[in-house]
Design a protein around this motif. Structure first.
Motif, PDB file in Angstrom:
ATOM      1  N   ASN A   1      14.965  -2.093  -1.761  1.00 36.15           N
ATOM      2  CA  ASN A   1      14.827  -0.732  -2.428  1.00 36.15           C
ATOM      3  C   ASN A   1      13.306  -0.638  -1.975  1.00 36.15           C
ATOM      4  N   TYR A   2      12.476  -1.660  -2.282  1.00 37.02           N
ATOM      5  CA  TYR A   2      10.980  -1.752  -2.001  1.00 37.02           C
ATOM      6  C   TYR A   2      10.438  -1.387  -0.662  1.00 37.02           C
ATOM      7  N   ARG A   3      11.173  -1.890   0.168  1.00 36.05           N
ATOM      8  CA  ARG A   3      10.973  -1.833   1.498  1.00 36.05           C
ATOM      9  C   ARG A   3      11.265  -0.416   1.961  1.00 36.05           C
ATOM     10  N   HIS A   4      11.935   0.257   1.428  1.00 40.93           N
ATOM     11  CA  HIS A   4      12.625   1.817   2.090  1.00 40.93           C
ATOM     12  C   HIS A   4      11.679   2.974   1.538  1.00 40.93           C
ATOM     13  N   TYR A   5      11.644   3.880   2.167  1.00 43.01           N
ATOM     14  CA  TYR A   5      10.698   5.233   1.734  1.00 43.01           C
ATOM     15  C   TYR A   5      12.146   6.262   1.720  1.00 43.01           C
ATOM     16  N   PHE A   6      12.042   6.567   0.160  1.00 41.46           N
ATOM     17  CA  PHE A   6      13.246   7.511   0.106  1.00 41.46           C
ATOM     18  C   PHE A   6      12.885   8.955   0.124  1.00 41.46           C
ATOM     19  N   SER A   7      13.369   9.973   0.601  1.00 41.62           N
ATOM     20  CA  SER A   7      12.748  11.062   0.835  1.00 41.62           C
ATOM     21  C   SER A   7      12.893  11.992  -0.539  1.00 41.62           C
ATOM     22  N   GLY A   8      13.893  11.814  -1.232  1.00 41.30           N
ATOM     23  CA  GLY A   8      13.935  12.467  -2.451  1.00 41.30           C
ATOM     24  C   GLY A   8      12.853  11.955  -3.702  1.00 41.30           C
ATOM     25  N   THR A   9      12.887  12.599  -4.729  1.00 35.96           N
ATOM     26  CA  THR A   9      12.104  12.244  -5.730  1.00 35.96           C
ATOM     27  C   THR A   9      12.750  11.258  -7.095  1.00 35.96           C
ATOM     28  N   GLY A  10      13.984  11.156  -6.574  1.00 33.02           N
ATOM     29  CA  GLY A  10      14.679  10.399  -7.943  1.00 33.02           C
ATOM     30  C   GLY A  10      14.772   9.012  -7.824  1.00 33.02           C
ATOM     31  N   ASN A  11      14.123   8.205  -6.871  1.00 31.91           N
ATOM     32  CA  ASN A  11      13.943   6.728  -6.832  1.00 31.91           C
ATOM     33  C   ASN A  11      12.727   6.272  -6.981  1.00 31.91           C
ATOM     34  N   GLY A  12      11.963   6.769  -7.889  1.00 30.18           N
ATOM     35  CA  GLY A  12      10.572   6.630  -8.444  1.00 30.18           C
ATOM     36  C   GLY A  12      10.332   5.060  -8.641  1.00 30.18           C
ATOM     37  N   PHE A  13      11.252   4.307  -9.378  1.00 29.53           N
ATOM     38  CA  PHE A  13      11.140   3.070  -9.852  1.00 29.53           C
ATOM     39  C   PHE A  13      11.105   1.966  -8.461  1.00 29.53           C
TER      40      PHE A  13
ATOM     41  N   PRO B   1      20.663   1.774  -5.812  1.00 26.15           N
ATOM     42  CA  PRO B   1      20.433   2.167  -4.356  1.00 26.15           C
ATOM     43  C   PRO B   1      20.239   0.939  -3.314  1.00 26.15           C
ATOM     44  N   ARG B   2      20.876   1.042  -2.423  1.00 32.57           N
ATOM     45  CA  ARG B   2      20.704  -0.107  -1.401  1.00 32.57           C
ATOM     46  C   ARG B   2      21.631  -1.438  -1.835  1.00 32.57           C
ATOM     47  N   SER B   3      22.750  -1.001  -2.761  1.00 31.25           N
ATOM     48  CA  SER B   3      23.571  -1.995  -3.081  1.00 31.25           C
ATOM     49  C   SER B   3      24.778  -1.968  -2.246  1.00 31.25           C
ATOM     50  N   GLY B   4      24.978  -1.173  -1.152  1.00 35.04           N
ATOM     51  CA  GLY B   4      25.860  -1.175  -0.546  1.00 35.04           C
ATOM     52  C   GLY B   4      27.131   0.088  -0.681  1.00 35.04           C
ATOM     53  N   THR B   5      26.449   1.052  -1.388  1.00 32.22           N
ATOM     54  CA  THR B   5      27.318   2.254  -1.678  1.00 32.22           C
ATOM     55  C   THR B   5      27.885   2.965  -0.381  1.00 32.22           C
ATOM     56  N   SER B   6      26.842   3.242   0.463  1.00 30.65           N
ATOM     57  CA  SER B   6      26.994   3.828   1.725  1.00 30.65           C
ATOM     58  C   SER B   6      28.180   3.290   2.631  1.00 30.65           C
ATOM     59  N   LEU B   7      27.999   1.748   2.675  1.00 27.49           N
ATOM     60  CA  LEU B   7      29.133   1.069   3.182  1.00 27.49           C
ATOM     61  C   LEU B   7      30.622   1.330   2.578  1.00 27.49           C
ATOM     62  N   VAL B   8      30.596   1.310   1.400  1.00 37.43           N
ATOM     63  CA  VAL B   8      31.880   1.568   0.834  1.00 37.43           C
ATOM     64  C   VAL B   8      32.535   2.972   0.812  1.00 37.43           C
TER      65      VAL B   8
ATOM     66  N   ARG C   1      25.186  -6.331  -6.106  1.00 41.95           N
ATOM     67  CA  ARG C   1      24.696  -7.099  -4.990  1.00 41.95           C
ATOM     68  C   ARG C   1      23.684  -8.130  -5.882  1.00 41.95           C
ATOM     69  N   ASP C   2      23.276  -9.105  -4.929  1.00 41.34           N
ATOM     70  CA  ASP C   2      22.334 -10.203  -5.556  1.00 41.34           C
ATOM     71  C   ASP C   2      20.835  -9.250  -5.914  1.00 41.34           C
ATOM     72  N   PRO C   3      20.663  -9.481  -7.093  1.00 38.23           N
ATOM     73  CA  PRO C   3      19.490  -8.610  -7.530  1.00 38.23           C
ATOM     74  C   PRO C   3      18.188  -8.600  -6.949  1.00 38.23           C
ATOM     75  N   VAL C   4      17.852 -10.006  -6.365  1.00 41.27           N
ATOM     76  CA  VAL C   4      16.594  -9.874  -5.673  1.00 41.27           C
ATOM     77  C   VAL C   4      16.821  -9.187  -4.380  1.00 41.27           C
ATOM     78  N   ALA C   5      17.659  -9.253  -3.658  1.00 40.86           N
ATOM     79  CA  ALA C   5      18.096  -8.612  -2.529  1.00 40.86           C
ATOM     80  C   ALA C   5      18.027  -7.310  -2.836  1.00 40.86           C
TER      81      ALA C   5
ATOM     82  N   GLU D   1       0.686  -1.079   0.001  1.00 39.69           N
ATOM     83  CA  GLU D   1      -0.043  -0.046  -0.043  1.00 39.69           C
ATOM     84  C   GLU D   1       0.983   1.363   0.101  1.00 39.69           C
ATOM     85  N   GLY D   2       1.936   1.192   0.633  1.00 42.51           N
ATOM     86  CA  GLY D   2       2.777   2.474   1.004  1.00 42.51           C
ATOM     87  C   GLY D   2       3.529   2.913  -0.338  1.00 42.51           C
ATOM     88  N   ASN D   3       4.028   1.703  -0.887  1.00 46.13           N
ATOM     89  CA  ASN D   3       4.650   1.825  -2.486  1.00 46.13           C
ATOM     90  C   ASN D   3       3.771   2.381  -3.321  1.00 46.13           C
ATOM     91  N   ARG D   4       2.543   1.777  -3.358  1.00 44.36           N
ATOM     92  CA  ARG D   4       1.496   2.176  -4.373  1.00 44.36           C
ATOM     93  C   ARG D   4       1.176   3.728  -4.160  1.00 44.36           C
TER      94      ARG D   4
END
Length: 703
Positions: free
Chosen positions: A577-589, A467-474, A568-572, A415-418
């Protein structure tokens, strides 16, 4: 004056009274005073003359003399309600408001249906900030005089301030029926409608207001605010710039322009707008709070915290300021401080959905947690299609996941993603077309731009991937190195290049020429963008994941730069991505499983395209391999980036720096494994995603 009675037998002749009234009504106040004083010498108990004398003095700004004249009239005729009300007006001007209130009460006790007394009492109560009392007085005024326009008007304003928006709208309806050509009334009704969420109706009222009064700066300001609420930020800018052209010395339009610019992710213009608002109104707490969010996004963390602190010091009841500071503290790794701020925001404004979501992101829930019940109640109270409902959906999904209620977790996530996709009005086809245009522009053999032969002031490491692939960690690992400045997620490349690859691009020439011009813009833009930051390191790490789109542009602009591409594992990664709310507008996918699969495939195709053209300058780093063999993978990473080995890079979680992404909490912990398996709990629910990804797979081979 018309309507007055002279009970005193020493009543002046009618001819003299008519002359006095005529002079008074003509505005000749000094002459009226002279006539009054002459008449009172002959008729010392003529209370009507005393009342006119007081009114003339008041009109000339001589409130003390006016109060005395009205007082003389009342002393001779204690039931003279008109003089009582007029004396109250003079006493109010003198600051003697308690005496004024007693005069109004006396007049009302003598004449309960005296509309003017009720109205003026309402104004005095309004000034005292007794808004419920003011509304009650205005209601009595219109009950006595149903066509009392100013009472309907002022009652609506007080009702808006009390949050009684439905009632305010009804008051405005009545006022507009009495004066349909009065622009101010449409402006006030627009404010009430906007607060009710009826934004389009509000905009209609603001448009009507400026049609009636083209120089109505306040209506343009409110119009801009409504467009901001509707997320139509570009249109908001137009309205607010019109307001500022009419009145540039008012803080509110500058503040709202800051909101609009920030909504368009134009951070520097937004900061300038907030600064202008604060120059005009230094105690503008909301502007300080929003200014803090912009400073934070610009990487000026200390300045951001200072701005939040000042906002809260000025207005300790400003819930958004606590929420904003909570987000910053969370990203700084101050978990306990963030929790306190989010909880303070919720105490002050229980309906602040973003604060509930922020708290849920850093809190671990157990069954029966009261905050879960609080979010559930709030969820039920919000509009099914509202933006606040989306915040609560993501917050509740996190809580349900923590407590093992996986079915309900996924239901709220869906629902939130929709809702989030709907609010962003996202179409994955737009991104896919952009990817194709990028390939077309860069399809010819790429030659380093001659203008880029001179070395830049800094050497760049661009960390890219989904996004969510580990870029922040690196980035956190690299920023732990003594020579590396972690710049966070810079919008520079996207801001400069998105217009270049659009069909409406103002950059001329064929694809190759446009590519060359874009490269020149990029090099200049990065150096200028970093000029306001204070750091001494010679290497800059930009971890904007979506810069994978601009890989060729970046490498052409900076021949000394390298790309670190996280796999990163594509499903992971898609599930994350799907379970996160991104504050910006660039991750609409991220808000639709089918969109995610299509976007992921396009991303892998584009990276393959870049890899063929720059095989020596792109380093594919596998996230799972990094978590399994931290030291070996870190050594290889540093070597590729041209950095000497430093053992401190293994202690990345100890670094005290802001991480402005959804991964802020994770990078505060030691390296851990297993996050790429989290999706398996929801394998059945995301089967369509798994099937759509098909043969996509992250590289598992050593680099």
């Amino acid at each position: 004056m018309k309507g007055y009675r002279m009970p005193d037998p020493q009543k002046p002749p009618a001819g003299q009274m008519n002359t006095l009234v005529k002079v008074f009504r003509s505005g000749e106040m000094a002459r009226a005073i002279h006539i009054c004083e002459k008449m009172l010498a002959a008729y010392p108990r003529a209370v009507v003359v005393m009342n006119i004398l007081g009114a003339a003095y008041q009109a000339m700004g001589e409130s003390e003399a006016a109060a005395k004249a009205f007082g003389r009239a009342v002393s001779l005729k204690p039931d003279y309600t008109e003089a009582l009300v007029n004396r109250a007006i003079s006493l109010t001007s003198l600051g003697r408001k308690d005496e004024a209130m007693r005069c109004y009460d006396q007049a009302i006790a003598l004449q309960p249906q005296f509309a003017k007394a009720h109205h003026n009492k309402g104004l005095l109560l309004f000034e005292r900030n007794d808004l419920p009392g003011a509304v009650a007085s205005f209601q009595k005024a219109v009950a006595a005089k149903p066509d009392y326009l100013d009472s309907w008007n002022n009652m609506a304003i007080a009702q808006i301030m009390l949050g009684r928006f439905e009632a305010a709208g009804q008051s405005c309806d009545r006022a507009i029926s009495l004066a349909p050509g009065r622009a101010e009334l449409y402006n006030i009704r627009g404010m009430a409608l906007n607060k009710l969420g009826r934004i389009q109706e509000a905009l209609g009222d603001y448009q009507r207001a400026v049609q009636l009064k083209p120089d109505f700066a306040a209506a343009y300001t409110n119009m801009g605010s409504a467009y901001n609420d509707a997320k139509s930020h570009r249109t908001a800018v137009d309205a607010l710039e019109r307001a500022l052209s009419l009145n540039p010395k008012t803080a509110e339009p500058w503040y709202n322009l800051g909101i609009a610019r920030q909504g368009l992710e134009e951070l520097k213009p937004a900061l300038e707008s907030y600064n202008r608002a604060l120059q005009l109104k230094p105690d503008y707490a909301s502007a300080l709070s929003n200014r803090g969010t912009v400073l934070y996004e610009l990487g000026l963390v200390e300045e951001a915290m200072d701005s939040y602190d000042k906002a809260i010091a000025l207005d300790s009841s400003l819930a958004p300021a606590y929420n904003n500071r909570g987000n910053t503290r969370s990203n700084l790794g101050d978990r306990e401080g963030a929790i306190r701020d989010f909880q303070a925001a919720i105490r002050l404004d229980p309906g602040l959905a973003a604060a509930h979501r922020g708290l849920s992101h850093i809190k671990t829930y157990a069954s029966g947690d009261e905050h879960i019940r609080q979010m559930e109640r709030l969820y039920e109270s919000f509009s099914p299609d509202g933006r606040d409902r989306a915040h609560l959906c993501f917050g509740l999904a996190k809580a349900y996941d923590d407590t093992g209620n996986h079915d309900l977790c996924f239901k709220r996530l869906a629902e939130g993603n929709r809702l989030r996709k709907k609010h962003l009005d996202y179409r994955v086809e737009s991104d896919l077309r952009r990817f194709e245009m990028i390939r077309q522009m860069a399809n010819d053999p790429i030659v380093t731009n001659p203008a880029a032969e001179n070395r830049a002031d800094h050497r760049y490491i661009f960390i890219v991937g989904m996004p969510r692939s580990g870029t922040s960690l690196v980035e956190q690992i690299l920023a732990s190195h003594s020579q590396v400045y972690g710049a966070g997620e810079l919008d520079t490349a996207s801001d400069l290049l998105t217009p270049v690859v659009s069909k409406e691009s103002k950059v001329s020439g064929d694809g190759t020429q446009r590519f060359a011009q874009a490269v020149a813009l990029l090099r200049k833009g990065y150096e200028e963008g970093l000029s306001h930051r204070q750091f001494t390191e010679t290497v800059v790490a930009d971890k904007m994941p979506l810069n994978f789109r601009w890989t060729g542009f970046l490498l052409a602009a900076f021949p000394e730069a390298v790309i670190v591409h996280l796999e990163r594992d594509p499903v992971a990664v898609c599930w994350s991505n799907y379970r996160h709310y991104f504050s910006g507008t660039g991750n609409g996918f991220a808000y639709d499983l089918t969109d995610l699969a299509r976007y992921y495939k396009a991303y892998t195709d584009l990276m393959a395209f870049w890899r063929k053209r720059f095989p020596e300058r792109i380093y594919d780093l596998n996230y799972e391999r990094l978590t399994e063999d931290q030291e070996q993978e870190t050594r290889k990473l540093l070597a590729f980036c041209g950095l000497d080995w430093e053992a401190g890079c293994l202690e990345f979680h100890r670094a005290q720096r802001a991480v402005r992404t959804a991964s802020a909490a994770q990078v505060r912990r030691k390296m851990y494994q297993g996050s790429s398996q989290a999706w398996k709990t929801y394998e059945k629910a995301i089967t369509p995603l798994i099937l759509a990804l098909g043969g996509c797979a992250a590289s598992q081979d050593p680099v």
